[in-house]
Design a protein around this motif. Structure first.
Motif, PDB file in Angstrom:
ATOM      1  N   GLY A  69      38.960  34.060  34.565  1.00  0.00           N
ATOM      2  CA  GLY A  69      40.355  33.780  34.873  1.00  0.00           C
ATOM      3  C   GLY A  69      41.309  34.819  34.337  1.00  0.00           C
ATOM      4  N   LEU A  70      40.934  35.516  33.257  1.00  0.00           N
ATOM      5  CA  LEU A  70      41.796  36.515  32.644  1.00  0.00           C
ATOM      6  C   LEU A  70      41.379  37.939  32.984  1.00  0.00           C
ATOM      7  CD1 LEU A  70      42.289  34.809  29.173  1.00  0.00           C
ATOM      8  CD2 LEU A  70      44.061  35.239  30.887  1.00  0.00           C
ATOM      9  N   ASP A  71      40.379  38.077  33.826  1.00  0.00           N
ATOM     10  CA  ASP A  71      39.980  39.398  34.313  1.00  0.00           C
ATOM     11  C   ASP A  71      40.864  39.758  35.513  1.00  0.00           C
ATOM     12  OD1 ASP A  71      38.489  41.725  35.055  1.00  0.00           O
ATOM     13  OD2 ASP A  71      37.537  40.476  36.586  1.00  0.00           O
ATOM     14  N   TYR A  72      41.451  40.922  35.484  1.00  0.00           N
ATOM     15  CA  TYR A  72      42.348  41.331  36.569  1.00  0.00           C
ATOM     16  C   TYR A  72      41.830  42.535  37.352  1.00  0.00           C
ATOM     17  CZ  TYR A  72      43.724  44.948  33.196  1.00  0.00           C
ATOM     18  OH  TYR A  72      43.707  45.993  32.304  1.00  0.00           O
ATOM     19  N   THR A 181      44.344  29.705  27.155  1.00  0.00           N
ATOM     20  CA  THR A 181      43.280  29.717  28.156  1.00  0.00           C
ATOM     21  C   THR A 181      42.881  28.304  28.562  1.00  0.00           C
ATOM     22  OG1 THR A 181      42.439  31.796  27.240  1.00  0.00           O
ATOM     23  CG2 THR A 181      40.956  30.556  28.677  1.00  0.00           C
ATOM     24  N   ILE A 182      42.724  27.424  27.584  1.00  0.00           N
ATOM     25  CA  ILE A 182      42.330  26.045  27.882  1.00  0.00           C
ATOM     26  C   ILE A 182      43.429  25.320  28.661  1.00  0.00           C
ATOM     27  CG2 ILE A 182      41.824  23.801  26.842  1.00  0.00           C
ATOM     28  CD1 ILE A 182      40.361  25.302  24.601  1.00  0.00           C
ATOM     29  N   ILE A 183      44.690  25.525  28.265  1.00  0.00           N
ATOM     30  CA  ILE A 183      45.804  24.904  28.988  1.00  0.00           C
ATOM     31  C   ILE A 183      45.806  25.370  30.439  1.00  0.00           C
ATOM     32  CG2 ILE A 183      48.322  24.899  29.250  1.00  0.00           C
ATOM     33  CD1 ILE A 183      48.528  24.853  26.206  1.00  0.00           C
ATOM     34  N   TYR A 184      45.597  26.664  30.653  1.00  0.00           N
ATOM     35  CA  TYR A 184      45.632  27.201  32.009  1.00  0.00           C
ATOM     36  C   TYR A 184      44.451  26.704  32.838  1.00  0.00           C
ATOM     37  CZ  TYR A 184      48.690  30.256  34.653  1.00  0.00           C
ATOM     38  OH  TYR A 184      49.638  30.717  35.509  1.00  0.00           O
ATOM     39  N   ILE A 185      43.303  26.514  32.210  1.00  0.00           N
ATOM     40  CA  ILE A 185      42.143  25.957  32.922  1.00  0.00           C
ATOM     41  C   ILE A 185      42.487  24.565  33.447  1.00  0.00           C
ATOM     42  CG2 ILE A 185      39.825  25.002  32.597  1.00  0.00           C
ATOM     43  CD1 ILE A 185      39.203  27.393  30.793  1.00  0.00           C
ATOM     44  N   PHE A 186      43.160  23.763  32.632  1.00  0.00           N
ATOM     45  CA  PHE A 186      43.529  22.416  33.066  1.00  0.00           C
ATOM     46  C   PHE A 186      44.625  22.446  34.136  1.00  0.00           C
ATOM     47  CE2 PHE A 186      41.119  20.976  29.424  1.00  0.00           C
ATOM     48  CZ  PHE A 186      40.627  19.755  29.848  1.00  0.00           C
ATOM     49  N   ILE A 187      45.552  23.407  34.048  1.00  0.00           N
ATOM     50  CA  ILE A 187      46.555  23.573  35.107  1.00  0.00           C
ATOM     51  C   ILE A 187      45.856  23.863  36.434  1.00  0.00           C
ATOM     52  CG2 ILE A 187      48.395  25.071  35.988  1.00  0.00           C
ATOM     53  CD1 ILE A 187      49.330  25.442  33.089  1.00  0.00           C
ATOM     54  N   SER A 236      53.702  31.385  45.112  1.00  0.00           N
ATOM     55  CA  SER A 236      52.377  31.409  45.729  1.00  0.00           C
ATOM     56  C   SER A 236      51.322  30.850  44.776  1.00  0.00           C
ATOM     57  CB  SER A 236      51.996  32.839  46.122  1.00  0.00           C
ATOM     58  OG  SER A 236      50.634  32.907  46.483  1.00  0.00           O
ATOM     59  N   PRO A 237      50.656  29.748  45.135  1.00  0.00           N
ATOM     60  CA  PRO A 237      49.584  29.218  44.273  1.00  0.00           C
ATOM     61  C   PRO A 237      48.479  30.230  44.011  1.00  0.00           C
ATOM     62  CG  PRO A 237      50.215  27.587  45.904  1.00  0.00           C
ATOM     63  CD  PRO A 237      50.910  28.868  46.291  1.00  0.00           C
ATOM     64  N   LEU A 238      48.196  31.083  45.003  1.00  0.00           N
ATOM     65  CA  LEU A 238      47.176  32.105  44.816  1.00  0.00           C
ATOM     66  C   LEU A 238      47.527  33.026  43.644  1.00  0.00           C
ATOM     67  CD1 LEU A 238      44.639  33.642  45.706  1.00  0.00           C
ATOM     68  CD2 LEU A 238      46.033  34.824  47.418  1.00  0.00           C
ATOM     69  N   ARG A 239      48.817  33.243  43.430  1.00  0.00           N
ATOM     70  CA  ARG A 239      49.260  34.110  42.342  1.00  0.00           C
ATOM     71  C   ARG A 239      49.422  33.354  41.031  1.00  0.00           C
ATOM     72  NH1 ARG A 239      50.904  38.987  44.965  1.00  0.00           N
ATOM     73  NH2 ARG A 239      50.313  38.720  47.148  1.00  0.00           N
ATOM     74  N   PHE A 240      50.083  32.171  41.069  1.00  0.00           N
ATOM     75  CA  PHE A 240      50.390  31.534  39.788  1.00  0.00           C
ATOM     76  C   PHE A 240      49.224  30.742  39.201  1.00  0.00           C
ATOM     77  CE2 PHE A 240      52.589  28.173  42.556  1.00  0.00           C
ATOM     78  CZ  PHE A 240      51.681  27.160  42.329  1.00  0.00           C
ATOM     79  N   LEU A 241      48.158  30.507  39.977  1.00  0.00           N
ATOM     80  CA  LEU A 241      46.998  29.830  39.401  1.00  0.00           C
ATOM     81  C   LEU A 241      46.124  30.782  38.590  1.00  0.00           C
ATOM     82  CD1 LEU A 241      45.849  27.385  42.241  1.00  0.00           C
ATOM     83  CD2 LEU A 241      47.066  26.846  40.122  1.00  0.00           C
ATOM     84  N   LYS A 242      46.296  32.064  38.757  1.00  0.00           N
ATOM     85  CA  LYS A 242      45.521  33.055  37.996  1.00  0.00           C
ATOM     86  C   LYS A 242      46.144  33.204  36.607  1.00  0.00           C
ATOM     87  CE  LYS A 242      42.055  35.937  38.187  1.00  0.00           C
ATOM     88  NZ  LYS A 242      42.263  37.365  38.320  1.00  0.00           N
ATOM     89  N   PRO A 243      45.422  32.930  35.536  1.00  0.00           N
ATOM     90  CA  PRO A 243      45.987  33.000  34.181  1.00  0.00           C
ATOM     91  C   PRO A 243      46.536  34.369  33.800  1.00  0.00           C
ATOM     92  CG  PRO A 243      43.917  31.803  34.162  1.00  0.00           C
ATOM     93  CD  PRO A 243      44.050  32.388  35.539  1.00  0.00           C
ATOM     94  N   THR A 244      46.122  35.419  34.500  1.00  0.00           N
ATOM     95  CA  THR A 244      46.643  36.758  34.193  1.00  0.00           C
ATOM     96  C   THR A 244      48.116  36.893  34.555  1.00  0.00           C
ATOM     97  OG1 THR A 244      45.897  37.527  36.358  1.00  0.00           O
ATOM     98  CG2 THR A 244      44.419  37.904  34.496  1.00  0.00           C
ATOM     99  N   GLN A 245      48.588  36.116  35.542  1.00  0.00           N
ATOM    100  CA  GLN A 245      49.963  36.217  36.035  1.00  0.00           C
ATOM    101  C   GLN A 245      50.314  37.677  36.327  1.00  0.00           C
ATOM    102  OE1 GLN A 245      52.877  33.571  33.968  1.00  0.00           O
ATOM    103  NE2 GLN A 245      51.218  33.233  32.499  1.00  0.00           N
TER     104      GLN A 245
END
Length: 280
Positions: A69-72, A181-187, A236-245
């Motif tokens: 999730g944090l790999d860009y 990271t854990i918060i974003y996984i749950f989001i 865009s969900p495709l953009r904001f669901l990625k934890p890297t933002q």
């Protein structure tokens, strides 16, 4: 209601497609890890060949930029977050369509209340998708932790995202990266779980199983395309669901608003209108 929910959840988690969803996610996570391990090995060889003075130019890879999730930078992460709405539809989201086509729903509604059946279906679809996202992302976090240390992110290395000071929860990321990271996984799990319920709404208006299966994915990609044209990437969900933002700065209000919008639309289409039908 409880018995119906138990039956629907059993159907969801005993389904081969649930394990197919998880299996595809695992393959992408392992592929991502392999690419990163090869990169580290290559760099270590360069250090041995050209000397340790090169070490000053390199900040060791960490858990917090190797987690998928944090790999860009690598393809597996891009593929996973692009096809996530399709993956989470696999476990149980098309089951309502199948129930109608097979006549199974008639047998259920003879013995149970309509409201109970539809609520059980909605909850089980969300829960199976929510669980599949959690399993995939926590698996990636786990295997990354096996090979990379949990070094704190260092913004000056330009190898960590988010690095924009206006990004959502950015201070938490650099002070407590594991919590972020854990918060974003749950989001991601909650939002993608709700996206999977779109298939229920589509099932009310089409006999095409391919559209039922891919409708959420199509909406996901079309929304991203429109937001790219207008320059409003944060919607865009495709953009904001990625934890890297990486290409947008997520906003909690935007995420919550879109989440509520999907819930309301599906509730109107499925939980309200569909349960009022007399025949199928």
């Amino acid at each position: 209601m409880k018995k119906l929910l138990k039956v629907e959840c059993k159907r969801a988690f005993a389904n081969k497609t649930f394990y197919l969803c998880f299996g595809i996610g695992v393959i992408l996570c392992v592929w991502s890890l392999y690419i990163q391990l090869v990169e580290v090995r290559t760099f270590n060889k360069l250090l041995q060949e050209y000397g340790m003075e090169k070490a000053g130019l390199y900040y060791p890879r960490s858990l917090y930029n190797s987690f998928i999730g944090l790999d860009y930078a690598y393809l597996p992460s891009i593929i996973l977050y692009t096809i996530f709405p399709l993956l989470v539809t696999l476990p149980h989201a098309v089951s309502y369509y199948s129930d109608k086509k097979s006549g199974y729903i008639k047998n259920i509604l003879i013995k149970a209340k309509r409201t109970d059946y539809y609520m059980a279906k909605y909850i089980s679809v969300f829960w199976s998708s929510f669980t599949s996202v959690l399993l995939i992302l926590f698996f990636s976090l786990w295997i990354s932790a096996l090979f990379f240390p949990a070094l704190p992110p260092e913004v000056t290395t330009a190898t960590y995202c988010p690095f924009d000071s206006s990004a959502m929860l950015v201070e938490l990321y650099y002070s407590h990266p594991l919590i972020y990271t854990i918060i974003y996984i749950f989001i991601d799990a909650v939002f993608l779980g709700i996206i999977s319920t779109i298939a229920l709404g589509i099932s009310c208006y089409t006999d095409n199983i391919l559209f039922v299966f891919s409708g959420g994915m199509i909406l996901y990609l079309v929304t991203d395309y429109i937001m790219e044209l207008t320059g409003r990437y944060e919607f865009s969900p495709l953009r904001f669901l990625k934890p890297t933002q990486l290409t947008c700065n997520s906003k909690p209000l935007i995420i919550l608003s879109e989440l509520v919008l999907i819930i309301i639309v599906v509730a109107v289409l499925f939980l309200r209108k569909e349960r009022e039908k007399d025949v199928f």
